[in-house]
Design a protein around this motif. Structure first.
Motif, short mmCIF file in Angstrom:
data_model
loop_
_atom_site.label_atom_id
_atom_site.label_comp_id
_atom_site.label_asym_id
_atom_site.label_seq_id
_atom_site.Cartn_x
_atom_site.Cartn_y
_atom_site.Cartn_z
N ALA A 34 0.81 -1.21 0.00
CA ALA A 34 0.00 0.00 0.00
C ALA A 34 0.85 1.27 0.00
CB ALA A 34 -0.93 0.00 1.21
N VAL A 45 2.07 -1.54 5.55
CA VAL A 45 0.65 -1.76 5.26
C VAL A 45 0.52 -2.38 3.88
CG1 VAL A 45 -1.59 -0.65 4.92
CG2 VAL A 45 -0.08 0.13 6.76
N SER A 47 -2.51 -4.06 0.95
CA SER A 47 -3.92 -3.87 0.59
C SER A 47 -4.40 -5.05 -0.24
CB SER A 47 -4.10 -2.58 -0.20
OG SER A 47 -3.49 -2.65 -1.46
N THR A 59 -11.70 -1.91 -0.92
CA THR A 59 -10.25 -2.05 -0.79
C THR A 59 -9.97 -2.06 0.71
OG1 THR A 59 -9.83 -0.89 -2.86
CG2 THR A 59 -7.98 -1.10 -1.32
N GLY A 60 -9.33 -3.12 1.17
CA GLY A 60 -8.98 -3.24 2.58
C GLY A 60 -7.50 -3.04 2.78
N TYR A 61 -7.15 -2.33 3.85
CA TYR A 61 -5.75 -2.09 4.20
C TYR A 61 -5.48 -2.75 5.53
CZ TYR A 61 -6.17 1.42 0.57
OH TYR A 61 -6.39 2.05 -0.63
N LYS A 62 -4.32 -3.41 5.66
CA LYS A 62 -3.99 -4.15 6.87
C LYS A 62 -2.51 -4.01 7.17
CE LYS A 62 -4.63 -7.33 10.14
NZ LYS A 62 -3.63 -6.82 11.06
N SER A 69 -6.44 -2.11 10.80
CA SER A 69 -6.94 -2.26 9.44
C SER A 69 -8.00 -1.20 9.19
CB SER A 69 -7.53 -3.65 9.22
OG SER A 69 -8.70 -3.83 9.97
N THR A 71 -11.00 0.07 5.77
CA THR A 71 -11.56 -0.24 4.46
C THR A 71 -11.97 1.05 3.76
OG1 THR A 71 -13.79 -0.52 5.37
CG2 THR A 71 -12.42 -2.50 5.15
N GLU A 72 -12.10 0.92 2.44
CA GLU A 72 -12.49 2.04 1.60
C GLU A 72 -13.36 1.47 0.49
OE1 GLU A 72 -9.40 3.94 -1.28
OE2 GLU A 72 -9.08 4.76 0.71
#
Length: 74
Positions: A34, A45, A47, A59-62, A69, A71-72
């Motif tokens: 990401a 991070v 994605s 789209t998830g970020y972790k 985490s 999300t978008e």
């Protein structure tokens, strides 16, 4: 690269999406970097894009190091 280490365990795109969403997605794209740092611990991070339902794409970020985490919706 399709598998990554997150919080000490190997995850696939589908299992990463499940970690972020809390339930299995219908479909998930490949895991990507990401290009940002975790706001909680400063870790890396990653994605993943996934479909939690037929009508939504998220789209998830972790963080790879801690539980953070977000999300978008696209």
């Amino acid at each position: 690269m399709s598998n990554r280490v997150v919080e000490g365990r190997m995850v696939t795109a589908e299992s990463l999406a499940e970690l972020i969403e809390g339930e299995s997605p219908m479909e998930a794209t490949e895991i990507e970097d990401a290009d940002r740092e975790c706001p909680d611990c400063g870790g890396n991070v990653i994605s993943v894009g996934y479909m939690p339902s037929v009508t939504a794409f998220v789209t998830g970020y972790k963080c790879q190091d801690c539980e953070w985490s977000e999300t978008e919706e696209d």
